[in-house]
Design an enzyme around this catalytic site. Structure first.
Site, short mmCIF file in Angstrom:
data_model
loop_
_atom_site.label_atom_id
_atom_site.label_comp_id
_atom_site.label_asym_id
_atom_site.label_seq_id
_atom_site.Cartn_x
_atom_site.Cartn_y
_atom_site.Cartn_z
CG PHE A 1 15.94 56.95 -55.28
CD1 PHE A 1 15.74 56.04 -54.25
CD2 PHE A 1 16.89 56.64 -56.25
CE1 PHE A 1 16.46 54.85 -54.19
CE2 PHE A 1 17.61 55.46 -56.20
CZ PHE A 1 17.39 54.56 -55.16
NE ARG B 1 30.09 56.14 -42.20
CZ ARG B 1 28.99 55.70 -42.80
NH1 ARG B 1 27.96 56.50 -42.99
NH2 ARG B 1 28.93 54.44 -43.24
NE ARG C 1 37.24 42.03 -47.91
CZ ARG C 1 36.25 42.46 -48.67
NH1 ARG C 1 35.33 43.25 -48.18
NH2 ARG C 1 36.18 42.11 -49.94
CE1 TYR D 1 35.53 45.87 -52.55
CE2 TYR D 1 35.05 48.08 -51.73
CZ TYR D 1 34.88 46.71 -51.66
OH TYR D 1 34.04 46.17 -50.71
#
Length: 432
Positions: free
Chosen positions: A346, A271, A281, A224
């Protein structure tokens, strides 16, 4: 069952709404699912002030050396519709303040590509997250799988009424995003379309799965995370290489790119335990949490009845944090391959923020009663990573690959990361 476990929480939230002890928590009209309806555990102002290094970082970021936006550069102004680009920038700040600053500081030949990449995937994620909009799972799957052929092809495509708040607005005014997307280089559009299709395919695989008690095992958990975050890492690497700010070989670093995404996604999943559980979910793998849940339910940790239950919850939490930290060496290995300072910043800032989040979550029972967040000063400290990492100046030759997972060494990857400053034109940067 799990619902009963949550009902007894002092600082929790009812599974079927956002009313706790007679008080409204959060605004269900602004965010999807349980987001904003669960208590947030923030670091106290006094605790933040006591971290003098973080306070100094905040002052530096706000007043001395703030991250500068490159959105007003000539290249961007001449290429994109200004009103449509302004919408994209504004909506980016609304749906993700944390990513907005690091996206804006990217060099002009990469900035808009990454901005649109993020918004496209955020729109797709909004469709996946909405549990009530579609009349059936089949309709949702159909919409997900067609997204790259509708939203990214038809300049008039919109989806009305899906999602909440700013995410809904993103879908309803998507033609403005499409306008900017259509003006991107062909190579960037190809990357964005490809990743969008593959992510949608992965999301569709999970639509019919019962995730009320989390994923089945670590393999499904990883799968996932790969679909919703690992593929983002791959797409970004391909965009970095396409911009010529990074070497073309970076586009082939599929494993390391995947690990970068997995690390961020696993941090969020750890978290967001309570939010995800309340939303029905969840993603904590059963093969891990069932070792610690005497009740055989994921909600067991939210309302521990005994001291032993509290200890078990913390052990489960620590197990998951340790699993996530196993990805850190590969993340450092990826960062060691970057040579453009803005690209490095970034990539590095979210990773440092994730490490700070895991540090706050480790052995912290607050994870089971709300969402744990660190203070703004700590976030500012994370955002000054590029200027405070030792040796982050001057070498376009790159550094040797860091050791792979499980092979840790003193003075390893972090000490070899030496990116250079990107240039405002679409060309490989020279060493500073």
């Amino acid at each position: 069952g799990g619902d009963e476990a949550v009902k007894g929480m002092e600082n929790g939230v009812m599974p079927n709404g956002n009313n706790v002890n007679g008080e409204v928590v959060g605004d269900s009209t602004k965010k999807q699912g349980a987001y904003g309806k669960v208590k947030t555990h923030k670091e106290s102002k006094l605790s933040q002030i006591l971290h003098l290094d973080e306070v100094w970082s905040a002052i530096t970021l706000l007043y001395i050396s703030p991250l500068e936006s490159n959105l007003e550069s000539p290249l961007i102004r001449e290429t994109f519709n200004p009103l449509d680009l302004k919408f994209c920038d504004d909506i980016l700040c609304k749906v993700s303040r944390s990513f907005a600053a690091v996206i804006r500081q990217l060099p002009s030949q990469l900035l808009v590509d990454v901005l649109i990449f993020y918004l496209v995937l955020r729109a797709l994620d909004t469709i996946e997250d909405d549990m009530t909009y579609f009349p059936s799972n089949e309709e949702k799957v159909k919409s997900l799988l067609a997204f790259h052929k509708t939203a990214l092809v038809d300049p008039t495509w919109t989806m009305m009424g899906c999602g909440e708040g700013d995410e809904r607005r993103l879908l309803e005014e998507f033609p403005k995003c499409h306008s900017v997307y259509a003006a991107l280089p062909e190579g960037s559009r190809r990357v964005i379309s490809d990743i969008t299709l593959r992510m949608a395919t992965g999301m569709a695989e999970f639509v019919d799965k019962d995730l009320g008690q989390g994923t089945v095992d670590v393999a499904q958990y990883n799968r996932y995370c790969h679909f919703v975050a690992g593929l983002v890492g791959e797409g970004l690497s391909r965009l970095f290489a396409s911009s010529e700010l990074e070497r073309s070989a970076l586009a082939g670093e599929l494993h390391l790119s995947d690990q970068m995404g997995l690390f961020l996604q696993k941090t969020n999943i750890i978290r967001d335990y309570l939010e995800d559980y309340v939303d029905g979910r969840a993603f904590w793998p059963q093969s891990i949490w069932k070792k610690y849940s005497a009740g055989g339910d994921l909600g067991y940790f939210a309302n521990p009845a005994t001291e032993e239950a509290k200890k078990a919850g913390l052990c489960c939490l620590n197990d998951l944090v340790t699993d996530a930290l196993e990805l850190a060496p590969d993340c450092l290995a990826y960062l060691s391959k970057l040579r453009c300072a803005e690209v490095f910043r970034f990539c590095a800032i979210p990773q440092v923020m994730a490490i700070a989040t895991l540090d706050r979550c480790y052995h912290n029972a607050d994870v089971f009663t709300g969402v744990v967040k660190y203070g703004r000063a700590c976030r500012a400290s994370s955002s000054t990573t590029q200027s405070t990492c030792g040796g982050c100046t001057g070498s376009s030759t790159g550094s040797p690959p860091a050791s792979s997972r499980g092979r840790r060494r003193r003075g390893g990857p972090a000490s070899t990361i030496r990116p250079t400053t990107g240039q405002p034109e679409r060309a490989a940067p020279s060493s500073s």
